[in-house]
Scaffold this motif. Structure first.
Motif, mmCIF file in Angstrom:
data_model
loop_
_atom_site.group_PDB
_atom_site.id
_atom_site.type_symbol
_atom_site.label_atom_id
_atom_site.label_comp_id
_atom_site.label_asym_id
_atom_site.label_seq_id
_atom_site.Cartn_x
_atom_site.Cartn_y
_atom_site.Cartn_z
ATOM 1 N N VAL A 61 -13.993 -41.120 -17.640
ATOM 2 C CA VAL A 61 -13.629 -39.735 -17.358
ATOM 3 C C VAL A 61 -14.606 -38.817 -18.078
ATOM 4 N N TYR A 62 -15.070 -37.782 -17.375
ATOM 5 C CA TYR A 62 -15.939 -36.780 -17.985
ATOM 6 C C TYR A 62 -15.686 -35.446 -17.304
ATOM 7 N N TRP A 63 -15.990 -34.369 -18.006
ATOM 8 C CA TRP A 63 -15.843 -33.053 -17.397
ATOM 9 C C TRP A 63 -16.826 -32.079 -18.027
ATOM 10 N N PHE A 64 -17.227 -31.130 -17.194
ATOM 11 C CA PHE A 64 -18.125 -30.057 -17.594
ATOM 12 C C PHE A 64 -17.298 -28.799 -17.813
ATOM 13 N N ASP A 65 -17.563 -28.104 -18.903
ATOM 14 C CA ASP A 65 -16.865 -26.861 -19.245
ATOM 15 C C ASP A 65 -15.352 -27.071 -19.150
ATOM 16 N N ASP A 66 -14.655 -26.152 -18.530
ATOM 17 C CA ASP A 66 -13.208 -26.269 -18.386
ATOM 18 C C ASP A 66 -12.826 -26.728 -16.987
ATOM 19 N N ASN A 67 -13.755 -27.347 -16.275
ATOM 20 C CA ASN A 67 -13.489 -27.823 -14.917
ATOM 21 C C ASN A 67 -12.598 -29.057 -14.949
ATOM 22 N N SER A 68 -12.129 -29.448 -13.788
ATOM 23 C CA SER A 68 -11.277 -30.634 -13.675
ATOM 24 C C SER A 68 -12.058 -31.888 -14.077
#
Length: 165
Positions: A75-82
């Motif tokens: 799992v990974y995410w950029f900024d506050d994105n999903s």
């Protein structure tokens, strides 16, 4: 040839004929983790043709174990994105995205981000979160340079109009 884009280290290596052979970008994260972007032509034997590959990898201190060839859900995410889920290949202390299309998508998203969080899981599937703070200008410059150099390394055409923005 080493270059720095803010906190990013960037190296472009050439072959004996002066052609780009490998591009490496590295960013230090929290708790000793490293984010690597790699694009390379590599020949395992001198008389064999070189094989091109690209990857995004995160290296860290703790042992992760090995994954099967299909990888582990990461799992990974950029900024506050999903959050996004990808299948990363795990080897000892690093996890990596092996698919070139997924690497391109990741680099495109990275170019516009202010932060990146990645949850690597060890062989017991216990997660370890790694955060990277990004300066959008520096990261965009690294991504543009990486895409351009990678196209030259892989001998692909690149649309320069997207880099001019």
């Amino acid at each position: 040839m080493a270059t720095w884009f803010g906190p990013w280290d960037y190296v472009l290596r050439h072959d004996d004929e002066g052609q780009p052979q490998a591009a490496f970008a590295r960013l230090r994260g929290e708790n000793g983790s490293l984010l690597w972007l790699t694009c390379q032509r590599f020949a395992s034997e001198p008389d064999q043709p070189s094989v091109p590959f690209t990857t995004v990898a995160v290296a860290q201190k703790q042992f992760l174990g090995r994954s099967d060839p299909n990888g582990r859900s990461t799992v990974y995410w950029f900024d506050d994105n999903s959050p996004e889920v990808g299948h990363w290949i795990y080897r000892d202390r690093h996890g990596q995205i092996p698919d070139p299309a997924q690497v391109r998508t990741f680099v495109d998203k990275l170019a516009e981000a202010k932060s990146l969080t990645i949850e690597l899981s060890n062989y017991r599937y216990e997660t370890q979160q790694h955060a990277f703070r990004l300066d959008p200008k520096d990261t965009s410059n690294v991504a543009d340079r990486f895409r351009k150099d990678c196209a030259a390394i892989l001998r692909e055409k690149i649309d320069d109009s997207s880099l001019a923005e």
